[in-house]
Design a protein around this motif. Structure first.
Motif, PDB file in Angstrom:
ATOM      1  N   ASP A   2       0.823  -1.205   0.000  1.00 57.80           N
ATOM      2  CA  ASP A   2       0.000   0.000   0.000  1.00 57.80           C
ATOM      3  C   ASP A   2       0.864   1.265   0.000  1.00 57.80           C
ATOM      4  O   ASP A   2       0.530   2.265  -0.641  1.00 57.80           O
ATOM      5  CB  ASP A   2      -0.961  -0.006   1.196  1.00 57.80           C
ATOM      6  N   ILE A  22      -5.405  12.397  -4.687  1.00 52.01           N
ATOM      7  CA  ILE A  22      -5.996  11.903  -3.447  1.00 52.01           C
ATOM      8  C   ILE A  22      -7.179  10.993  -3.764  1.00 52.01           C
ATOM      9  O   ILE A  22      -7.341   9.918  -3.169  1.00 52.01           O
ATOM     10  CB  ILE A  22      -6.434  13.077  -2.551  1.00 52.01           C
ATOM     11  N   LEU A  55       0.808   4.286  -2.865  1.00 44.77           N
ATOM     12  CA  LEU A  55       0.583   5.692  -2.547  1.00 44.77           C
ATOM     13  C   LEU A  55       1.753   6.558  -2.977  1.00 44.77           C
ATOM     14  O   LEU A  55       1.565   7.684  -3.450  1.00 44.77           O
ATOM     15  CB  LEU A  55       0.321   5.850  -1.050  1.00 44.77           C
ATOM     16  N   GLU A  91       1.402   9.703  -5.513  1.00 43.83           N
ATOM     17  CA  GLU A  91       1.702  11.042  -5.007  1.00 43.83           C
ATOM     18  C   GLU A  91       2.569  11.841  -5.962  1.00 43.83           C
ATOM     19  O   GLU A  91       2.472  13.071  -6.044  1.00 43.83           O
ATOM     20  CB  GLU A  91       2.387  10.939  -3.643  1.00 43.83           C
ATOM     21  N   THR A 125      -4.332   6.817   3.841  1.00 44.49           N
ATOM     22  CA  THR A 125      -4.050   7.960   2.978  1.00 44.49           C
ATOM     23  C   THR A 125      -4.062   9.293   3.710  1.00 44.49           C
ATOM     24  O   THR A 125      -3.263  10.189   3.415  1.00 44.49           O
ATOM     25  CB  THR A 125      -5.090   8.013   1.833  1.00 44.49           C
ATOM     26  N   MET A 164      -5.859   7.713  -4.944  1.00 42.51           N
ATOM     27  CA  MET A 164      -5.346   6.920  -3.827  1.00 42.51           C
ATOM     28  C   MET A 164      -6.481   6.193  -3.116  1.00 42.51           C
ATOM     29  O   MET A 164      -6.411   4.983  -2.857  1.00 42.51           O
ATOM     30  CB  MET A 164      -4.620   7.831  -2.829  1.00 42.51           C
TER      31      MET A 164
END
Length: 535
Positions: free
Chosen positions: A367, A388, A371, A375, A409, A391
């Motif tokens: 995970d 976002i 992310l 990002e 997140t 994600m």
């Protein structure tokens, strides 16, 4: 989806402490090495997700199976195969056990068992048939009933904060009644799920509401007020769609069988009302359904709709809480209670196996890898919000859960991105929560969908997961609303002054971008002055 075992009065402070601690744990994993190492690197920890999704497509979509094995086998193989790629087999086994025995895995399973029994007791009283007869006599058509189903489910979910409790009640009472009226089964189930998603997104006591607010350091009431506009817009689109879709999708009215055309089962609405009241007061589905099971059974027995025990009663005229048929070693104990528990085994076993896979992914830092990759694409306020949203979408889709996706997140990635580009913490909380309540309610392998079709298995209109998922209209409406809000820049300045005041009160450093925006600078100028970036 909130099914926690604490009373509502203490829920906020209990959840706040637990969720903040969990967020810190994610930060530590992001900075440190993986707890579980694989031959091939950290991305291999995503293998359980890939295997499960690949096999579930074959078993449920290609082979069109809704059996237990169609779900359990992919989930089990998804854990078994990566075992042989783990460098430390003993640690792998420990991670799987911890995942399956975790609080976030066990609480839903317990709630589902109680909800399953409550639903079965309600169904066997004949309440659905009585409701269908009343609706027919009042000339309530399938379309109106469909809209009422969504509205009632949404109100219950918002008041109680429990998506699963809403699905259990709606599928026990509204689903069979709607099928008898001729409502399309998939649309009907989708309306129940849509109502649950609405409440999960908006309810102040929902775990997604609490964790989205907590990770951004803002107050829950302020978050709920600022997200109301998104929920209302999605609801309006949902109701409009439900008024139109029956023109193309409709079921066959089944009518009410002779001998069942009486209104006596309507007395079961009294214990249903008590159950809802308890759910609203306690916020706990186990407490509410425990009262519901006992009160509904007592009422049904008192008016002759159900027996307590039937021993060797062939072709019984009415159901019983306990039945004992057969002889010798074939002697069995069954009845309404057993059937209710049995109806939840599919989703309960699936959830435990999925939590084992999720634990493997987390321990291997899959995970975190995902992310970090997402990002890197954020270049301005709009792309930051899309990042976002991506994600949350990706994590909730692979986990089938929304609160853990927000948790993973929120504090570590979404909050810094929001501060960098001058986006209000309230907006970030609303974006995460709204997006998290879309795919977890509309993908065929998620617990919410499997839970829903479990209630339809032994009705006159059983469902496969793919029968319901196209009609979870609220999920798709909310996704469209949030994408539009990102493109239009809606909500980026919501309550920034209040958020800054809260930061100062807590002694936290206030991002310079926020200070410049409050001083009158445009967001673009503030971001450019501080970071040299233009959105």
């Amino acid at each position: 989806m909130s099914d926690d075992g604490v009373d509502r009065a203490r829920r906020h402070e209990v959840e706040e402490g637990r969720l903040v601690g969990a967020a810190s744990g994610f930060d530590e994993r992001a900075r440190s090495g993986p707890e579980l190492e694989f031959y091939g690197g950290e991305w291999v920890s995503f293998l359980p997700v890939v295997i499960f999704l690949g096999m579930i497509v074959v078993t449920t979509l290609w082979w069109s199976s809704i059996s237990d094995g169609a779900l359990w086998v992919p989930a089990f193989v998804a854990i078994l195969v990566p075992f042989f790629l783990a460098r430390d087999k003993s640690r792998f086994a420990d991670v799987v056990v911890r995942g399956m025995a975790s609080r976030e895995a066990i609480i839903p399973v317990v709630a589902w068992i109680f909800a399953g029994v409550f639903s079965r007791v309600l169904r066997d009283t004949g309440l659905a048939d009585a409701l269908a007869r009343v609706a027919t006599s009042m000339h309530v058509g399938p379309t109106i009933f469909l809209v009422v189903t969504f509205v009632v489910s949404a109100l219950f979910a918002t008041a109680s904060g429990t998506g699963f409790g809403t699905i259990a009640t709606g599928m026990a009472v509204l689903y069979p009644a709607g099928v008898l009226l001729g409502v399309h089964p998939g649309l009907l189930a989708g309306s129940v799920i849509s109502g649950a998603a609405f409440g999960d997104n908006l309810a102040p006591v929902s775990d997604t509401t609490i964790v989205s607010a907590t990770t951004q350091g803002v107050d829950v009431p302020g978050v709920v007020r600022s997200r109301f506009k998104y929920a209302m817009a999605a609801s309006a689109l949902t109701i409009a769609a439900l008024l139109v879709l029956p023109l193309w999708f409709h079921g066959a009215a089944q009518g009410v069988a002779e001998g069942q055309q009486n209104l006596v089962p309507l007395v079961s609405l009294l214990p249903v009302a008590v159950t809802i009241w308890v759910a609203l007061r306690s916020g706990d589905i186990v407490i509410a359904t425990s009262w519901g099971i006992v009160l509904t059974a007592m009422t049904a027995i008192a008016v002759g709709l159900m027996d307590v025990v039937q021993i060797d009663v062939p072709d019984a005229a009415r159901p019983a809480l306990l039945t004992v048929p057969g002889e010798g070693l074939d002697r069995e104990v069954g009845g309404v209670i057993y059937t209710g528990i049995d109806s939840m085994l599919q989703v309960a076993v699936l959830a435990l196996l999925l939590f084992g896979s999720i634990a493997v992914m987390r321990a291997g830092r899959g995970d975190v890898r995902l992310l970090n990759a997402l990002e890197s694409v954020a270049r301005g306020p709009r792309s930051a919000e899309f990042t976002i949203a991506a994600m949350i979408t990706a994590l909730s889709a692979v986990m089938g859960l929304n609160a853990p996706a927000i948790l993973a997140t929120g504090a570590s990635f979404a909050k810094p991105l929001g501060q960098r580009f001058g986006i209000s913490p309230y907006r970030i909380a609303n974006l995460m929560d709204a997006i998290s309540c879309t795919l977890v309610y509309s993908l065929p392998w998620t617990p919410a969908v499997i839970f829903t079709i479990s209630f339809a298995r032994d009705t006159s209109a059983p469902l496969a997961a793919t029968d319901a998922t196209p009609f979870v209209v609220y999920a798709y409406a909310m996704m469209a609303v949030m994408i539009a809000s990102i493109l239009l820049g809606v909500g980026r300045g919501d309550n920034i002054a209040h958020a800054v005041a809260a930061m100062e009160e807590r002694g936290e450093p206030v991002p310079e971008v926020y200070r410049r925006i409050l001083a009158g600078a445009s967001r673009r100028d503030a971001v450019t002055a501080v970071h040299g970036d233009r959105g």
